[in-house]
Design an enzyme around this catalytic site. Structure first.
Site, mmCIF file in Angstrom:
data_model
loop_
_atom_site.group_PDB
_atom_site.id
_atom_site.type_symbol
_atom_site.label_atom_id
_atom_site.label_comp_id
_atom_site.label_asym_id
_atom_site.label_seq_id
_atom_site.Cartn_x
_atom_site.Cartn_y
_atom_site.Cartn_z
ATOM 1 N N HIS A 5 -10.033 10.057 -5.326
ATOM 2 C CA HIS A 5 -10.353 9.913 -3.901
ATOM 3 C C HIS A 5 -9.477 10.891 -3.111
ATOM 4 C CE1 HIS A 5 -6.682 7.651 -3.380
ATOM 5 N NE2 HIS A 5 -7.101 6.617 -4.104
ATOM 6 N N HIS A 61 -5.635 11.254 -3.838
ATOM 7 C CA HIS A 61 -5.239 12.084 -4.982
ATOM 8 C C HIS A 61 -5.355 13.568 -4.621
ATOM 9 C CE1 HIS A 61 -7.103 8.393 -6.982
ATOM 10 N NE2 HIS A 61 -5.813 8.264 -7.195
ATOM 11 N N CYS A 111 1.694 -6.251 -13.776
ATOM 12 C CA CYS A 111 0.493 -5.846 -13.033
ATOM 13 C C CYS A 111 -0.115 -4.666 -13.781
ATOM 14 C CB CYS A 111 0.828 -5.434 -11.601
ATOM 15 S SG CYS A 111 -0.581 -4.635 -10.793
ATOM 16 N N CYS A 146 -0.602 -1.481 -11.571
ATOM 17 C CA CYS A 146 0.612 -0.659 -11.424
ATOM 18 C C CYS A 146 1.157 -0.235 -12.774
ATOM 19 C CB CYS A 146 1.724 -1.436 -10.723
ATOM 20 S SG CYS A 146 1.375 -1.885 -9.031
ATOM 21 N N CYS A 183 -0.364 -9.106 -7.108
ATOM 22 C CA CYS A 183 0.437 -7.910 -6.841
ATOM 23 C C CYS A 183 0.199 -7.494 -5.381
ATOM 24 C CB CYS A 183 -0.008 -6.787 -7.777
ATOM 25 S SG CYS A 183 0.517 -5.152 -7.246
ATOM 26 N N HIS A 206 -2.052 -4.177 -5.368
ATOM 27 C CA HIS A 206 -3.443 -4.223 -5.815
ATOM 28 C C HIS A 206 -4.207 -5.470 -5.379
ATOM 29 C CE1 HIS A 206 -1.892 -1.052 -8.477
ATOM 30 N NE2 HIS A 206 -3.116 -0.596 -8.409
ATOM 31 N N LYS A 248 -3.239 1.355 2.792
ATOM 32 C CA LYS A 248 -3.287 2.449 1.829
ATOM 33 C C LYS A 248 -4.690 2.529 1.256
ATOM 34 C CE LYS A 248 -1.454 4.086 -2.549
ATOM 35 N NZ LYS A 248 -1.675 3.583 -3.871
ATOM 36 N N LYS A 270 -9.232 2.912 -4.344
ATOM 37 C CA LYS A 270 -10.518 2.555 -4.934
ATOM 38 C C LYS A 270 -10.599 1.061 -5.178
ATOM 39 C CE LYS A 270 -13.276 5.965 -5.731
ATOM 40 N NZ LYS A 270 -14.718 5.993 -5.774
HETATM 41 N N1 MSP Z 1 -0.454 7.800 -13.415
HETATM 42 C C1 MSP Z 1 0.471 7.482 -12.404
HETATM 43 C C2 MSP Z 1 1.423 8.627 -12.136
HETATM 44 C C3 MSP Z 1 2.191 9.109 -13.308
HETATM 45 S S1 MSP Z 1 3.194 10.469 -12.922
HETATM 46 C C4 MSP Z 1 4.183 10.665 -14.226
HETATM 47 C C5 MSP Z 1 -0.282 7.134 -11.130
HETATM 48 N N2 MSP Z 1 -1.514 7.652 -11.037
HETATM 49 S S2 MSP Z 1 -2.539 7.420 -9.839
HETATM 50 O O1 MSP Z 1 -3.794 7.945 -10.277
HETATM 51 O O2 MSP Z 1 -2.506 6.069 -9.401
HETATM 52 O O3 MSP Z 1 -2.131 8.393 -8.723
HETATM 53 C C6 MSP Z 1 -0.999 8.256 -8.035
HETATM 54 C C7 MSP Z 1 -0.843 9.302 -6.969
HETATM 55 O O4 MSP Z 1 -2.038 9.555 -6.223
HETATM 56 C C8 MSP Z 1 0.114 8.801 -5.931
HETATM 57 O O5 MSP Z 1 1.453 8.916 -6.280
HETATM 58 C C9 MSP Z 1 -0.223 9.686 -4.793
HETATM 59 O O6 MSP Z 1 0.369 10.932 -5.024
HETATM 60 C C10 MSP Z 1 -1.727 9.767 -4.865
HETATM 61 N N3 MSP Z 1 -2.356 8.732 -4.064
HETATM 62 C C11 MSP Z 1 -3.097 7.684 -4.481
HETATM 63 N N4 MSP Z 1 -3.539 6.976 -3.392
HETATM 64 C C12 MSP Z 1 -3.065 7.556 -2.271
HETATM 65 C C13 MSP Z 1 -3.213 7.349 -0.895
HETATM 66 N N5 MSP Z 1 -3.944 6.382 -0.389
HETATM 67 N N6 MSP Z 1 -2.599 8.217 -0.069
HETATM 68 C C14 MSP Z 1 -1.868 9.282 -0.526
HETATM 69 N N7 MSP Z 1 -1.713 9.501 -1.800
HETATM 70 C C15 MSP Z 1 -2.236 8.642 -2.706
HETATM 71 O O7 MSP Z 1 0.276 6.477 -10.285
#
Ligand code: MSP
Length: 519
Positions: free
Chosen positions: A21, A24, A130, A133, A155, A158, A305, A308
């Site tokens: 989304h 990311h 969780c 997480c 959590c 989530h 925040k 998905k």
């Molecule tokens: N797989 C772990 C990270 C491992 S790093 C060694 C993870 N992945 S995740 O797919 O959940 O993506 C996390 C990252 O996506 C967040 O740290 C952030 O950088 C970004 N974001 C996910 N949702 C977000 C928002 N709503 N807003 C901004 N960034 C966000 O955690």
């Protein structure tokens, strides 16, 4: 830094349980702009991104879809995560998957070293896990559930129930590194940025650091613990190591020495993993800690925040299909101070697109190129004697170049764009005052017209170079129209104002065409 310093910049590796989304994509774009900026300043730059494919979350999603976790990961990487890089125009140097051999083998090497050096022991753990997480939670981190989860503890991130797990695991003696971590935060105040993130890391370690369970034995989707194959490595321990396995840890010492340590760009949701657990792991292994960790804010939708799992996710293509990838990159990095949360709205995006990109920058570029075409047959004019106004444009070009580079060095991306934009505003103001279209009507003012057009032309070239990390597509088109040498990305950004002018301009299509927003 410039001129050959090394910059290794990373994004988090993303879970492949679902498609990307805009949150990311935001992280990707921020890291990419920093990388492009440094690359263009002559730094030895390397940008890494990738995917996090092990653990229970992925396993469950795959099982629910009737495929193996590897099949699921392959599909999501090919159909969603790699295409994301095209969607928002990321120029990454490498893409790591935690299922790559180069990763798995060296995770095992790392773990074995910690085990041999006495940093790992066997223990038992009971706690609330969780899966969203992929983390054990303290009771204090849980909140009462609502709706279908009424009456259960869920959590806080989530809003889904946690699971009570009791397992015999391997533990990393992380508590032994508490003092070293505190000393690190103290000695290097910019190790964790922004300030709010640093404070969070310090407070977390001060409240007492527990040891970390680093293996799981109830499922087998992960890297096998080398001395006990009935366990797989805890997914976060595995994932964090991507940052070193991708640059040769355990197999290419020269490459590793060239790249490591990295500057990590992450979302603040995963700060503790990066600012506490990760440096403790590196200290235990006798490796350098990261250069820095920058935790950016969240994209919020309706004040929460965006995610998905809460069904508030917006796909990046929803934005790029209408506005283009440049506008995506510009909007999120300009409208949100890097490090703070920002609310996304279509209205704000559309308004900034129109006012800043289409009217502010795009129109300026079209007008100057069109006037040189019309009044001078496309031949780049030469400046005659200079007035204060002309000299001021040259001064703004230099200031914008220096200030934006200084801001990038501080990771203040929004300020870097702001500094470059002072030149957009200055050039628009200059044209309004100098009125080249009026000068063109009076043959006696031909010299002055030449100087004004030459000044505006030069300013535009500087802008193209300065904005190329943020707006790679539009600035390349502009650069071509200006007849600049080579490609815009080959131009030194830390000396943007010293670019070498061309001989002729060629027609320029609208850089930011009018869009119809369908609500
Ligand atoms: N797989 C772990 C990270 C491992 S790093 C060694 C993870 N992945 S995740 O797919 O959940 O993506 C996390 C990252 O996506 C967040 O740290 C952030 O950088 C970004 N974001 C996910 N949702 C977000 C928002 N709503 N807003 C901004 N960034 C966000 O955690």
């Amino acid at each position: 830094m410039a001129d050959g310093s090394s910059l290794y910049i990373t994004t988090p590796i993303f879970y492949v349980n679902d498609v990307p989304h805009i949150g990311h994509a935001y992280t990707e774009v921020a890291a990419d702009v920093l990388a492009r900026w440094h690359r263009q300043a002559g730094d030895d730059t390397w940008m890494l991104t990738g995917t996090d494919e092990h653990g229970q979350k992925i396993l469950r999603t795959a099982t629910a879809n009737g495929v193996t976790p590897k099949e699921w990961a392959d599909k999501l990487v090919a159909e969603a995560w790699k295409p994301l890089l095209q969607t928002v125009d990321i120029a990454n140097d490498d893409f790591i998957r935690t299922t790559d051999d180069r990763h798995e083998l060296n995770v095992q090497k790392f773990l074995q070293k910690l085990y041999d050096d006495g940093h790992i022991y066997t223990g038992e753990y009971e706690g609330y896990y969780c899966v969203g997480c992929e983390e054990y939670k303290q009771q204090s981190e849980l909140v009462p559930g609502a709706g279908e989860y009424e009456g259960q503890l869920v959590c806080a991130i989530h809003s889904k129930p946690v699971e009570l797990l009791h397992e015999k695991n391997y533990f990393f003696r992380m508590s032994a590194f508490a003092d070293k971590l505190l000393a690190l935060y103290e000695e290097r105040p910019d190790f964790v940025q922004p300030e709010s993130a640093r404070n969070e890391a310090v407070a977390f370690v001060k409240q007492g650091l527990a040891d970390l369970s680093i293996s799981r034995s109830t499922f087998d989707w992960g890297v096998k613990v080398p001395w006990d194959e009935s366990h797989v490595v805890y997914v976060w321990f595995d994932a964090l190591l991507n940052y070193i396995t991708a640059v040769g840890y355990g197999q290419d010492d020269e490459e590793f020495a060239r790249r490591w340590p990295a500057q990590h760009v992450i979302g603040k949701d995963i700060l503790r993993f990066h600012a506490v657990i990760w440096p403790a792991m590196l200290l235990a292994a006798g490796l350098d800690v990261p250069k820095g960790i920058f935790g950016h804010g969240w994209l919020l939708v309706g004040g929460e925040k965006m995610s998905k799992s809460k069904l508030t996710g917006i796909a990046p293509e929803q934005i790029t299909e209408t506005f283009g990838s440049d506008a995506f990159r510009y909007y999120f990095l300009r409208a949100i101070a890097f490090g703070q949360d920002g609310s996304f709205s279509w209205e704000d995006l559309a308004a900034r697109y129109q006012a800043e990109l289409a009217n502010g920058f795009g129109n300026l570029a079209s007008r100057v190129v069109a006037m040189i075409t019309r009044y001078r047959d496309g031949v780049v004019p030469a400046a005659g004697s200079l007035t204060e106004a002309d000299l001021e444009i040259a001064a703004v070009e230099r200031r914008a170049t220096d200030a934006s580079w200084a801001a990038v060095d501080r990771l203040a991306i929004h300020e870097a764009i702001g500094s470059a934009w002072e030149l957009v505003d200055a050039l628009n103001g200059y044209l309004t005052i100098e009125e080249p279209w009026t000068l063109a009507k009076d043959p006696a003012k031909a010299d002055r017209l030449e100087t004004v057009l030459a000044t505006a032309y030069h300013g535009l070239g500087t802008l193209a170079v300065l904005l190329s990390p943020v707006l790679p597509k539009a600035t390349e088109k502009l650069w071509t129209a200006l007849g600049g040498p080579g490609t815009v990305q080959e131009q030194r950004i830390d000396r943007a104002h010293e670019w070498t002018i061309g001989e002729r301009v060629t027609p320029l299509e609208a850089l930011f065409p009018r869009v119809e927003v369908v609500e």
